[in-house]
Design a protein around this motif. Structure first.
Motif, PDB file in Angstrom:
ATOM      1  N   PRO A 147      21.609   7.580 -75.151  1.00  0.00           N
ATOM      2  CA  PRO A 147      21.176   7.656 -76.553  1.00  0.00           C
ATOM      3  C   PRO A 147      20.999   6.292 -77.210  1.00  0.00           C
ATOM      4  O   PRO A 147      21.613   5.322 -76.776  1.00  0.00           O
ATOM      5  CB  PRO A 147      22.320   8.416 -77.217  1.00  0.00           C
ATOM      6  N   ILE A 148      20.198   6.242 -78.229  1.00  0.00           N
ATOM      7  CA  ILE A 148      19.985   5.078 -79.111  1.00  0.00           C
ATOM      8  C   ILE A 148      19.413   3.886 -78.358  1.00  0.00           C
ATOM      9  O   ILE A 148      20.109   3.144 -77.709  1.00  0.00           O
ATOM     10  CB  ILE A 148      21.282   4.621 -79.839  1.00  0.00           C
TER      11      ILE A 148
ATOM     12  N   LEU B 164      13.872   6.187 -72.937  1.00  0.00           N
ATOM     13  CA  LEU B 164      15.223   5.711 -73.211  1.00  0.00           C
ATOM     14  C   LEU B 164      15.883   6.522 -74.301  1.00  0.00           C
ATOM     15  O   LEU B 164      17.084   6.723 -74.306  1.00  0.00           O
ATOM     16  CB  LEU B 164      15.197   4.244 -73.634  1.00  0.00           C
ATOM     17  N   HIS B 165      15.072   6.985 -75.225  1.00  0.00           N
ATOM     18  CA  HIS B 165      15.671   7.608 -76.395  1.00  0.00           C
ATOM     19  C   HIS B 165      15.133   8.992 -76.672  1.00  0.00           C
ATOM     20  O   HIS B 165      15.832   9.847 -77.161  1.00  0.00           O
ATOM     21  CB  HIS B 165      15.430   6.724 -77.614  1.00  0.00           C
ATOM     22  N   VAL B 166      13.871   9.198 -76.400  1.00  0.00           N
ATOM     23  CA  VAL B 166      13.244  10.427 -76.858  1.00  0.00           C
ATOM     24  C   VAL B 166      13.715  11.647 -76.088  1.00  0.00           C
ATOM     25  O   VAL B 166      14.100  12.649 -76.661  1.00  0.00           O
ATOM     26  CB  VAL B 166      11.712  10.333 -76.754  1.00  0.00           C
TER      27      VAL B 166
ATOM     28  N   PRO C 238      19.418   2.011 -67.721  1.00  0.00           N
ATOM     29  CA  PRO C 238      19.201   0.851 -68.596  1.00  0.00           C
ATOM     30  C   PRO C 238      20.290   0.618 -69.641  1.00  0.00           C
ATOM     31  O   PRO C 238      20.658  -0.533 -69.888  1.00  0.00           O
ATOM     32  CB  PRO C 238      17.856   1.152 -69.258  1.00  0.00           C
ATOM     33  N   HIS C 239      20.839   1.674 -70.267  1.00  0.00           N
ATOM     34  CA  HIS C 239      21.868   1.430 -71.285  1.00  0.00           C
ATOM     35  C   HIS C 239      23.148   0.869 -70.654  1.00  0.00           C
ATOM     36  O   HIS C 239      23.733  -0.078 -71.168  1.00  0.00           O
ATOM     37  CB  HIS C 239      22.202   2.712 -72.051  1.00  0.00           C
ATOM     38  N   ALA C 240      23.546   1.481 -69.535  1.00  0.00           N
ATOM     39  CA  ALA C 240      24.753   1.003 -68.850  1.00  0.00           C
ATOM     40  C   ALA C 240      24.549  -0.430 -68.376  1.00  0.00           C
ATOM     41  O   ALA C 240      25.433  -1.281 -68.509  1.00  0.00           O
ATOM     42  CB  ALA C 240      25.072   1.922 -67.668  1.00  0.00           C
TER      43      ALA C 240
ATOM     44  N   ALA D  53      18.878  -1.684 -87.203  1.00  0.00           N
ATOM     45  CA  ALA D  53      18.515  -2.996 -86.655  1.00  0.00           C
ATOM     46  C   ALA D  53      18.174  -2.872 -85.172  1.00  0.00           C
ATOM     47  O   ALA D  53      17.240  -3.504 -84.675  1.00  0.00           O
ATOM     48  CB  ALA D  53      19.662  -3.977 -86.847  1.00  0.00           C
ATOM     49  N   HIS D  54      18.930  -2.044 -84.454  1.00  0.00           N
ATOM     50  CA  HIS D  54      18.685  -1.848 -83.023  1.00  0.00           C
ATOM     51  C   HIS D  54      17.277  -1.280 -82.796  1.00  0.00           C
ATOM     52  O   HIS D  54      16.505  -1.806 -81.983  1.00  0.00           O
ATOM     53  CB  HIS D  54      19.756  -0.903 -82.451  1.00  0.00           C
ATOM     54  N   GLU D  55      16.941  -0.231 -83.514  1.00  0.00           N
ATOM     55  CA  GLU D  55      15.618   0.393 -83.313  1.00  0.00           C
ATOM     56  C   GLU D  55      14.497  -0.532 -83.797  1.00  0.00           C
ATOM     57  O   GLU D  55      13.435  -0.608 -83.173  1.00  0.00           O
ATOM     58  CB  GLU D  55      15.539   1.749 -84.027  1.00  0.00           C
ATOM     59  N   ALA D  56      14.718  -1.220 -84.914  1.00  0.00           N
ATOM     60  CA  ALA D  56      13.709  -2.174 -85.400  1.00  0.00           C
ATOM     61  C   ALA D  56      13.468  -3.253 -84.351  1.00  0.00           C
ATOM     62  O   ALA D  56      12.333  -3.683 -84.126  1.00  0.00           O
ATOM     63  CB  ALA D  56      14.164  -2.800 -86.714  1.00  0.00           C
ATOM     64  N   THR D  57      14.543  -3.670 -83.680  1.00  0.00           N
ATOM     65  CA  THR D  57      14.401  -4.710 -82.659  1.00  0.00           C
ATOM     66  C   THR D  57      13.590  -4.201 -81.466  1.00  0.00           C
ATOM     67  O   THR D  57      12.820  -4.958 -80.870  1.00  0.00           O
ATOM     68  CB  THR D  57      15.780  -5.219 -82.220  1.00  0.00           C
ATOM     69  N   HIS D  58      13.749  -2.937 -81.110  1.00  0.00           N
ATOM     70  CA  HIS D  58      12.874  -2.381 -80.058  1.00  0.00           C
ATOM     71  C   HIS D  58      11.409  -2.568 -80.441  1.00  0.00           C
ATOM     72  O   HIS D  58      10.579  -2.960 -79.612  1.00  0.00           O
ATOM     73  CB  HIS D  58      13.140  -0.884 -79.878  1.00  0.00           C
ATOM     74  N   ALA D  59      11.081  -2.279 -81.706  1.00  0.00           N
ATOM     75  CA  ALA D  59       9.689  -2.398 -82.159  1.00  0.00           C
ATOM     76  C   ALA D  59       9.239  -3.863 -82.163  1.00  0.00           C
ATOM     77  O   ALA D  59       8.126  -4.187 -81.742  1.00  0.00           O
ATOM     78  CB  ALA D  59       9.538  -1.798 -83.560  1.00  0.00           C
TER      79      ALA D  59
ATOM     80  N   HIS E 273      15.422  -4.588 -73.164  1.00  0.00           N
ATOM     81  CA  HIS E 273      15.157  -3.977 -74.468  1.00  0.00           C
ATOM     82  C   HIS E 273      16.475  -3.589 -75.151  1.00  0.00           C
ATOM     83  O   HIS E 273      16.704  -3.882 -76.332  1.00  0.00           O
ATOM     84  CB  HIS E 273      14.301  -2.714 -74.293  1.00  0.00           C
ATOM     85  N   GLU E 274      17.339  -2.919 -74.405  1.00  0.00           N
ATOM     86  CA  GLU E 274      18.606  -2.454 -74.980  1.00  0.00           C
ATOM     87  C   GLU E 274      19.519  -3.618 -75.364  1.00  0.00           C
ATOM     88  O   GLU E 274      20.120  -3.623 -76.434  1.00  0.00           O
ATOM     89  CB  GLU E 274      19.332  -1.542 -73.980  1.00  0.00           C
ATOM     90  N   ALA E 275      19.624  -4.583 -74.463  1.00  0.00           N
ATOM     91  CA  ALA E 275      20.542  -5.704 -74.706  1.00  0.00           C
ATOM     92  C   ALA E 275      20.085  -6.532 -75.906  1.00  0.00           C
ATOM     93  O   ALA E 275      20.900  -6.902 -76.761  1.00  0.00           O
ATOM     94  CB  ALA E 275      20.636  -6.579 -73.456  1.00  0.00           C
TER      95      ALA E 275
HETATM   96 ZN    ZN Z   1      17.845   1.380 -77.705  1.00  0.00          ZN
END
Ligand code: ZN
Length: 559
Positions: free
Chosen positions: A558-559, A542-544, A262-264, A165-171, A192-194
């Motif tokens: 990650p993620i 962010l992820h790659v 960004p993740h933090a 769901a998290h990755e789908a939401t990025h898209a 994006h992350e939040a």
């Molecule tokens: Zn993410």
């Protein structure tokens, strides 16, 4: 055409901790194309066999017959069987799409940010502790790794509804607000992350069994409901951490986190939205109890569902109102407040909660910084034909050019008018609902500031700013106007951009642009335009190419 899909629930460890059913059936609705794979018009599973490297045959689509529902039935008991992972990932992406696109949220189908109709989903992309959305390859990639607590066990990221769901939401978010993907302002990437994390909470609340079990176990006291607030528990514990990848039930403010990572940084916003959800839940529950109808737990159940819907509308409509370019937390805050005020002017509770969260967490200094302009006359008077504005780029450009100062466009600056969105949303009230049409007019332009990156780079860099105007086509009045890059917030964002870019440069994730061509270091592209540096594709980072969790400490993205 509708089809029934069996998907894995929440996160394998979270679901196990509550002894709920590990799977749920969801519906994929109103699809014109449903094929072996699973494949639909907008989502296609590509399952590569890790041993042979070859594309596996898709899971066969079975049409409805008699009492049998259409779908992709899988017989294997093993929840991690490749066919199950394929069907589950497909169903979860559609579940996330349905949540965002519902008539009371976006009210339309999302257009992907990339060329091409289908988002490609790879449930077993290879061995790695990672998963990501990547615009360039139009794909979601889910990796697996060996559980450090039990090396005979694999952690499949595609088996976690949270992660899918998290990755789908990025898209999905990339389709709604594509400028965030190329932004250099850390808060854009953190949005994006939040948003992706908050979507995992909303999808978990959608699971009836999870909701029922939790409400029964806690008596409705959500302060012990960490199953909803914890994101990707199995992923984190599989890497040897204690606790989830991210905890949304937090009180973190801007001063408590690294504002350039960004993740933090994301947990400040996702935490704020989670607390607004909890406050909304508490309020709705109290209201329901006051009516003395239904049992305490029935009312808790309803309050949770309705509360989650309210947060979804607040967030998704806010994202639709977000000004183009580099929008930060305060911009999104104002966009959510404006969208909610335009639709529900008489019920300010949720807005008050959001303002309190954003002020308490230091996103803005005070309530005044979140004031928004809604329901005013536009500068165009009666001189506007809404249908022409939607249909004609020329008419839209002329309108903006004639009132450029009102839109906030600096003198002599060129600007771009984006394709207008003509949207109809359902506004849901306590006892009624109505259809409301509005036109979203978005304008974007460039801003220049010192690059701050040393002699290998140009002296200046470019970032983007913009304005969104929501117009009522019946009255031609402005329902809301939102401009980003506000003077009070610009300096802070500039500082954060410099810090982020310096870090990327230091880590070898950014390369100086060569000549007039574009240079691609890892996922990020740099080029020179009008003598200034343009950076794009930052979200891919962010992820790659981030250093992974567990890979010798240091910064983990990650993620
Ligand atoms: Zn993410």
């Amino acid at each position: 055409m509708d089809a029934k899909v069996t998907i894995l629930v929440k996160d394998p460890l979270s679901a196990a901790s509550l002894s709920v059913a590990q799977t749920e059936d969801v519906w994929v609705r109103d699809e014109r194309v449903l094929l072996d794979g699973p494949v639909s018009e907008r989502v296609a599973i590509l399952d590569v066999d890790p041993d042979t490297g070859r594309l596996r045959d898709g899971v066969p689509f079975v049409a409805a017959k008699g009492r049998r529902k259409a779908g992709w039935p899988v017989d294997h008991d093993d929840l991690l069987h490749p066919d199950r992972l394929a069907v589950s990932a497909f169903g979860t992406v559609h579940k996330a799409l349905a949540r965002f696109e519902s008539p009371d949220a976006l009210g339309r189908k999302v257009d992907w940010a990339f060329d091409g109709k289908q988002l490609l989903v790879v449930p077993r992309a290879g061995r790695d502790a990672n998963a990501y959305y990547e615009r360039a390859s139009r794909s979601l990639q889910f990796f697996w790794f060996d559980d450090v607590n039990d090396p005979s066990r694999r952690v499949y990221t595609s088996a976690s509804q949270d992660i899918v769901a998290h990755e789908a939401t990025h898209a999905i978010l990339d389709g709604i607000a594509p400028d965030l993907y190329d932004a250099t302002t850390p808060e854009c990437l953190a949005i994006h992350e939040a948003v992706a994390d908050v979507a995992t909470v909303l999808l978990a609340i959608d699971v009836r069994d999870l909701r029922d079990t939790l409400i029964k176990a806690t008596g409705g006291a959500m302060d012990t409901a960490d199953v909803f607030s914890q994101v990707a528990l199995q992923f984190a514990t599989g890497l040897g951490r204690t606790g989830p990848l991210r905890e949304l039930d937090n009180r973190l403010g801007m001063a408590d986190v690294d504002r350039t990572e960004p993740h933090a940084l994301s947990v400040v916003l996702s935490g704020a939205l989670f607390q607004v959800l909890m406050a909304m839940y508490g309020e709705l529950w109290a209201q329901a109890l006051a009516t003395h109808r239904g049992s305490k737990l029935q009312n808790a159940h309803k309050a949770l569902v309705v509360g989650a819907d309210r947060i979804k509308r607040l967030l998704v409509r806010g994202l639709d109102y977000l000004p183009p370019g580099d929008s930060g937390y305060a911009d999104l805050g104002r966009a959510m407040l404006a969208a909610d005020e335009a639709s529900h002017p008489d019920t300010p509770f949720i807005r008050a909660c959001l303002v309190r969260e954003l002020v308490d967490r230091g996103v803005v200094p005070d309530d005044a910084a979140l004031e928004v302009t809604t329901d005013v006359d536009g500068p165009w008077g009666d001189d506007l034909d809404p249908d022409e504005l939607v249909a004609s780029d020329f008419v839209a450009y002329e309108l903006v050019a004639a009132h450029r100062a009102w839109f906030g466009i600096p003198d002599r600056r060129t600007f771009t008018v984006l394709p207008r969105l003509d949207v109809t949303k359902t506004y849901v009230y306590e006892r009624a609902s109505k259809q409301v049409r509005e036109i979203l007019l978005k304008v974007r332009w460039r801003e220049v500031e010192p690059a701050g990156l040393g002699t290998a780079y140009p002296r200046d860099r470019i970032y983007r700013a913009g304005c969104t105007v929501a117009i009522d086509p019946d009255t031609c009045r402005v329902r809301a106007v939102l401009r980003n890059n506000l003077p009070a917030e610009q300096a802070g964002h500039a500082q954060a951009r410099t810090a982020l870019l310096r870090r990327l440069d230091h880590d070898g994730l950014l390369a100086p642009p060569a000549g007039h061509g574009a240079t691609r270091a890892e996922g990020v592209t740099t080029r020179i335009d009008d003598g200034a540096l343009v950076v794009s594709g930052t979200a891919a980072l962010l992820h790659v190419h981030a250093p992974h969790a567990g890979a010798g400490g240091g910064q983990t993205w990650p993620i």
